[in-house]
Design a protein around this motif. Structure first.
Motif, PDB file in Angstrom:
ATOM      1  N   UNK A   1       0.836  -1.204   0.000  1.00  0.00           N
ATOM      2  CA  UNK A   1       0.000   0.000   0.000  1.00  0.00           C
ATOM      3  C   UNK A   1       0.873   1.256   0.000  1.00  0.00           C
ATOM      4  N   UNK A   2       1.923   1.229   0.850  1.00  0.00           N
ATOM      5  CA  UNK A   2       2.767   2.413   1.012  1.00  0.00           C
ATOM      6  C   UNK A   2       3.711   2.639  -0.166  1.00  0.00           C
ATOM      7  N   UNK A   3       4.284   1.524  -0.694  1.00  0.00           N
ATOM      8  CA  UNK A   3       5.370   1.667  -1.660  1.00  0.00           C
ATOM      9  C   UNK A   3       5.107   0.966  -2.988  1.00  0.00           C
ATOM     10  N   UNK A   4       4.214   0.036  -2.999  1.00  0.00           N
ATOM     11  CA  UNK A   4       3.848  -0.620  -4.248  1.00  0.00           C
ATOM     12  C   UNK A   4       4.932  -1.451  -4.880  1.00  0.00           C
ATOM     13  N   UNK A   5       6.069  -1.584  -4.198  1.00  0.00           N
ATOM     14  CA  UNK A   5       7.175  -2.341  -4.772  1.00  0.00           C
ATOM     15  C   UNK A   5       7.133  -3.808  -4.386  1.00  0.00           C
ATOM     16  N   UNK A   6       8.248  -4.473  -4.674  1.00  0.00           N
ATOM     17  CA  UNK A   6       8.343  -5.897  -4.393  1.00  0.00           C
ATOM     18  C   UNK A   6       8.819  -6.113  -2.966  1.00  0.00           C
ATOM     19  N   UNK A   7       7.949  -6.661  -2.149  1.00  0.00           N
ATOM     20  CA  UNK A   7       8.307  -6.943  -0.764  1.00  0.00           C
ATOM     21  C   UNK A   7       9.370  -8.036  -0.703  1.00  0.00           C
ATOM     22  N   UNK A   8       9.351  -8.934  -1.676  1.00  0.00           N
ATOM     23  CA  UNK A   8      10.334 -10.024  -1.701  1.00  0.00           C
ATOM     24  C   UNK A   8      11.756  -9.483  -1.839  1.00  0.00           C
ATOM     25  N   UNK A   9      11.888  -8.317  -2.479  1.00  0.00           N
ATOM     26  CA  UNK A   9      13.218  -7.716  -2.614  1.00  0.00           C
ATOM     27  C   UNK A   9      13.813  -7.416  -1.242  1.00  0.00           C
ATOM     28  N   UNK A  10      12.958  -6.946  -0.332  1.00  0.00           N
ATOM     29  CA  UNK A  10      13.414  -6.687   1.034  1.00  0.00           C
ATOM     30  C   UNK A  10      13.747  -7.995   1.744  1.00  0.00           C
ATOM     31  N   UNK A  11      12.875  -9.000   1.586  1.00  0.00           N
ATOM     32  CA  UNK A  11      13.077 -10.274   2.275  1.00  0.00           C
ATOM     33  C   UNK A  11      14.334 -10.993   1.822  1.00  0.00           C
ATOM     34  N   UNK A  12      14.753 -10.757   0.614  1.00  0.00           N
ATOM     35  CA  UNK A  12      15.919 -11.456   0.084  1.00  0.00           C
ATOM     36  C   UNK A  12      17.216 -10.659   0.253  1.00  0.00           C
ATOM     37  N   UNK A  13      17.116  -9.514   0.908  1.00  0.00           N
ATOM     38  CA  UNK A  13      18.287  -8.651   1.049  1.00  0.00           C
ATOM     39  C   UNK A  13      19.160  -9.092   2.221  1.00  0.00           C
ATOM     40  N   UNK A  14      20.407  -8.665   2.195  1.00  0.00           N
ATOM     41  CA  UNK A  14      21.313  -8.954   3.315  1.00  0.00           C
ATOM     42  C   UNK A  14      20.865  -8.209   4.568  1.00  0.00           C
ATOM     43  N   UNK A  15      20.210  -7.048   4.387  1.00  0.00           N
ATOM     44  CA  UNK A  15      19.673  -6.303   5.526  1.00  0.00           C
ATOM     45  C   UNK A  15      18.673  -7.160   6.293  1.00  0.00           C
ATOM     46  N   UNK A  16      17.764  -7.794   5.568  1.00  0.00           N
ATOM     47  CA  UNK A  16      16.741  -8.623   6.210  1.00  0.00           C
ATOM     48  C   UNK A  16      17.387  -9.786   6.973  1.00  0.00           C
ATOM     49  N   UNK A  17      18.411 -10.379   6.393  1.00  0.00           N
ATOM     50  CA  UNK A  17      19.102 -11.486   7.048  1.00  0.00           C
ATOM     51  C   UNK A  17      19.711 -11.036   8.370  1.00  0.00           C
ATOM     52  N   UNK A  18      20.312  -9.841   8.371  1.00  0.00           N
ATOM     53  CA  UNK A  18      20.923  -9.334   9.597  1.00  0.00           C
ATOM     54  C   UNK A  18      19.853  -8.994  10.635  1.00  0.00           C
ATOM     55  N   UNK A  19      18.731  -8.441  10.203  1.00  0.00           N
ATOM     56  CA  UNK A  19      17.627  -8.179  11.132  1.00  0.00           C
ATOM     57  C   UNK A  19      17.153  -9.469  11.797  1.00  0.00           C
ATOM     58  N   UNK A  20      17.038 -10.520  10.985  1.00  0.00           N
ATOM     59  CA  UNK A  20      16.559 -11.805  11.519  1.00  0.00           C
ATOM     60  C   UNK A  20      17.564 -12.401  12.494  1.00  0.00           C
ATOM     61  N   UNK A  21      18.829 -12.190  12.227  1.00  0.00           N
ATOM     62  CA  UNK A  21      19.852 -12.767  13.099  1.00  0.00           C
ATOM     63  C   UNK A  21      20.017 -11.995  14.399  1.00  0.00           C
ATOM     64  N   UNK A  22      19.564 -10.739  14.424  1.00  0.00           N
ATOM     65  CA  UNK A  22      19.884  -9.872  15.560  1.00  0.00           C
ATOM     66  C   UNK A  22      18.676  -9.336  16.318  1.00  0.00           C
ATOM     67  N   UNK A  23      17.531  -9.951  16.163  1.00  0.00           N
ATOM     68  CA  UNK A  23      16.440  -9.509  17.037  1.00  0.00           C
ATOM     69  C   UNK A  23      15.040  -9.661  16.497  1.00  0.00           C
ATOM     70  N   UNK A  24      14.871  -9.939  15.190  1.00  0.00           N
ATOM     71  CA  UNK A  24      13.527 -10.048  14.630  1.00  0.00           C
ATOM     72  C   UNK A  24      13.113 -11.519  14.612  1.00  0.00           C
ATOM     73  N   UNK A  25      12.108 -11.844  15.403  1.00  0.00           N
ATOM     74  CA  UNK A  25      11.669 -13.226  15.585  1.00  0.00           C
ATOM     75  C   UNK A  25      10.243 -13.424  15.088  1.00  0.00           C
ATOM     76  N   UNK A  26       9.975 -14.654  14.639  1.00  0.00           N
ATOM     77  CA  UNK A  26       8.609 -15.077  14.337  1.00  0.00           C
ATOM     78  C   UNK A  26       8.171 -16.041  15.436  1.00  0.00           C
ATOM     79  N   UNK A  27       7.206 -15.626  16.241  1.00  0.00           N
ATOM     80  CA  UNK A  27       6.810 -16.428  17.404  1.00  0.00           C
ATOM     81  C   UNK A  27       5.307 -16.751  17.387  1.00  0.00           C
TER      82      UNK A  27
END
Length: 730
Positions: free
Chosen positions: A704-730
């Motif tokens: 809605x906000x950006x209209x871009x590809x959300x998968x681009x964010x999920x596949x980025x190295x930034x996302x990997x570092x977020x997941x390793x350092x505090x972002x959890x799926x619970x």
């Protein structure tokens, strides 16, 4: 209720490093009733007497008085080194109690302590403890030194064992005859020390009741010796006996001779039966054996509800000699070392087992069959109270199988309160343990888990009704290991109908689990059929023929049987043991399985990369599960930084997204609007005030906000570092 003074006793012998928790649990409950109680760990007190300079002097005198034959080479050597043992024993005990840590260097040098028995090779010690683990290495050496001395104790008292006493008399004792005949004999050497310690307590204080805890068969004989002494010298004191052994073994008791040593015998949880005994009306007794005339009668007024877990009070360890326990390392098995090394506060997260369906477990008994969890907040309240009381931050949750949903809430509560603790527990390797849950448990202080893989065969796991598969076990153990949590596997062979092929295939699964680093510790158990398990209750469903002798009126739990459909399981025991020992050391993976056995065995049918192919190393295997909420656990949120730079003669604004970890800062170039969106959404899910948002919610809002590809964010190295350092799926 009659106001009484109660002495709670753990008789010899249990583990040396920490109190068995039964008396502390009961004392905590009695506190809620305003009843005065004291507790004594006679198991520890007797050991400390035996393994002291004065105790060794007495022991050597006893040896000379009895004129024991010295044909045994180890005995000869210990006696020849008498002065060295007497000179070093107090310092060795002080070291195990943590009072002389600098002695580790002398101990590891090899010439400080006398040696009578065989010692492991230096290579084995280095494998187990490394070149820097000098404290643990020294603990192991001192433990072996104590085991040498125990050989001397056993020479004057054949019943003696390091963590058990006269165990063979209590184990599967259908008849009371052997125990009774032994109790008719004069006191043994250890008996005399036990009674001396007991008399100190009874003469120093005035008690109306003594409650004896018998968790294992190796505590039974000494408990009865205590009861015998109390009833003869202090007949005004009422004696009650309960505990794990009593609960599982004496459910068909009819032999009245047991009441020569006690007044009451109680089953299952001790809180309610003890409370009802103190009321004093026999008609109100709960789960209690009494003697009426010459007959043993079971009284169970079931109109009383059991005491809820939340109403039982905080375990109370006061009065125990907490600074005197001995951190020993008997075996180099990592989990066994954890079990016996260090002082652990013992707590129960939930009464019973949340699964409670395994064919090998006593599911028909209350201690497994009735499931009642505590709330996470209450558990942490108890942890805080015990830290204050004992000064220890280590916890062993002693559940049959800790519920994963409760562990998640417990971990969050520990993190929410910023509590620094270390803990370990027993689990089922079930699918609820995602990688993120394992990482969360690690973050809260979890260092190890143990769980039953049992027979690593899907057919047999289904027959056992374990509720897990080999695939599931591989993935869950991988998640724990990736998270930095040690995994111990309980392994089992000899389950009814297990074939030779299944045994070998099970070993191949175990080999691959260790080879891939998914399991770090394990132990093979021979299947034993118990009277209260589904196998014992319905043997016809499991190709089993019961062969036990007629019941003798005393104990019944382990049942003799014949497996009518499986292999000759005894043939595999030594090969399984030796192979596992090598796998734990990280060697022998390349050897064909038949090399471990001295009998012909079938070739495995398991492909050599079977376990490896089951693993998925992706951190986001559950990312788009709409049921799991996003949580930012880290204390620090990322932030954005902006600065100007010149590019092709033009000034441009550069935006950077910065993630701060405890050891470094990681910087990522990111569109300003994406960075601000991500910061807002991380703030929304920041623990402990997070909104309940899933990744699907994030994806919808991003589009809605950006209209871009959300998968681009999920596949980025930034996302990997977020997941390793505090972002959890619970």
């Amino acid at each position: 209720m009659v106001m009484s003074r109660i002495l709670l006793i753990t008789p010899p012998f249990t583990q040396l490093n920490t109190p068995y928790p039964a008396t502390a649990y009961l004392k905590g409950f009695l506190n809620t009733l305003g009843i005065e109680s004291r507790q004594a760990d006679l198991s520890l007190e007797v050991i400390l007497h035996l393994f002291s300079s004065s105790g060794l002097l007495d022991l050597f005198k006893e040896i000379s008085t009895l004129q024991i034959s010295l044909e045994d080479e180890m005995l000869k050597r210990i006696i020849s080194l008498k002065e060295e043992y007497i000179a070093t024993i107090d310092l060795a005990i002080a070291f195990l109690q943590g009072r002389e840590p600098s002695l580790a260097h002398l101990i590891c040098n090899g010439d400080f302590l006398p040696v009578a028995g065989v010692r492991p090779e230096e290579e084995d010690l280095e494998w187990a403890f490394g070149t820097m683990g000098i404290q643990d290495k020294a603990r192991h050496i001192v433990t072996l030194y104590l085991e040498d001395i125990s050989h001397l104790v056993a020479a004057v008292d054949a019943h003696f064992g390091f963590s058990r006493y006269a165990e063979q008399l209590g184990r599967s004792a259908s008849s009371f005859d052997d125990l009774y005949n032994e109790l008719l004999k004069p006191y043994t050497y250890v008996d005399r020390i036990l009674i001396q310690k007991l008399e100190y307590w009874l003469s120093s204080y005035t008690f109306d009741w003594v409650a004896l805890s018998v968790p294992f068969p190796g505590n039974l004989y000494s408990a009865l010796r205590c009861g015998e002494y109390i009833k003869k010298k202090y007949p005004q004191i009422k004696v009650e006996i309960g505990g794990g052994f009593i609960t599982t073994e004496l459910r068909q008791l009819s032999d009245a001779r047991l009441f020569l040593y006690c007044d009451y015998i109680t089953l299952d949880d001790g809180e309610l039966p003890l409370k009802q005994l103190l009321i004093g009306r026999e008609s109100d007794y709960v789960r209690t054996y009494v003697l009426q005339g010459k007959d043993v009668v079971y009284v169970n007024n079931n109109s009383f509800s059991d005491i809820p877990m939340s109403k039982r009070g905080i375990p109370d360890y006061s009065g125990l000699l907490l600074d005197k326990y001995l951190s020993v390392i008997e075996m180099t098995n990592p989990m066994h070392s954890l079990w016996s090394n260090g002082r652990w506060n013992k707590l129960t997260l939930a009464h019973g087992c949340y699964w409670g369906k395994c064919a090998i477990c006593d599911g028909s008994l209350d201690y497994i069959g009735r499931f009642e969890p505590l709330a996470a907040q209450e558990i942490v309240n108890r942890m805080v109270a015990l830290i204050s009381q004992t000064g220890e931050r280590g916890f062993h949750f002693v559940d049959e199988a800790a519920p994963p949903a409760l562990l998640k809430e417990l971990a969050l509560e520990i993190i929410r309160r910023k509590l620094v603790v270390v803990w370990w527990t027993n689990i089922r390797f079930e699918k609820s343990y995602t990688l993120d849950l394992c990482r969360l448990l690690k973050r809260s202080g979890c260092i190890a888990v143990s769980g039953g893989l049992e027979v690593a065969s899907d057919r047999l796991l289904k027959l056992i009704n374990k509720g897990v598969t080999v695939t599931q076990v591989a993935k869950v153990t991988d998640y724990f290991t990736q998270s930095g949590i040690m995994v111990h596997a309980y392994l089992m062979y000899g389950f009814p109908s297990e074939t030779a092929q299944e045994t070998i295939d099970s070993l191949e699964i175990v080999r691959q689990l260790f080879m891939n680093g998914l399991v770090q510790s394990g132990f093979w158990h021979r299947f034993a059929m118990t009277a209260h398990s589904p196998v014992g209750c319905y043997p016809e469903k499991y190709a089993v023929k019961i062969t036990e002798k007629p019941f003798g009126g005393f104990a019944r739990n382990d049942i003799d049987f014949v497996d009518t459909a499986g292999a000759d399981h005894d043939l595999f025991s030594e090969g399984l043991r030796i192979s596992l020992y090598n796998y734990m050391r990280g060697v022998g993976f390349e050897l064909p399985l038949y090399k471990w056995f001295d009998i012909p065995v079938p070739r495995t049918t398991i492909p050599p990369t079977y376990i490896e192919r089951l693993l998925d190393k992706s951190l986001d295997t559950i990312a788009k599960d709409g049921q799991r909420r996003l949580v930012w656990i880290s204390k620090t949120l990322p932030w954005m930084r902006y600065y100007e730079r010149t590019k092709k003669g033009k000034k441009v604004i550069v935006s950077e997204f910065i993630i701060m970890t405890s050891s470094e800062s990681q910087v990522f170039r990111l569109k300003s609007e994406w960075g601000q969106w991500l910061l807002e959404h991380l703030r929304a899910v920041q623990f402990p005030h997070e909104e309940k948002l899933t990744l699907i919610d994030w994806e919808k809002d991003f589009r809605i906000q950006h209209g871009g590809s959300f998968d681009e964010l999920l596949q980025s190295s930034l996302w990997k570092v977020l997941r390793e350092n505090g972002l959890y799926f619970l």
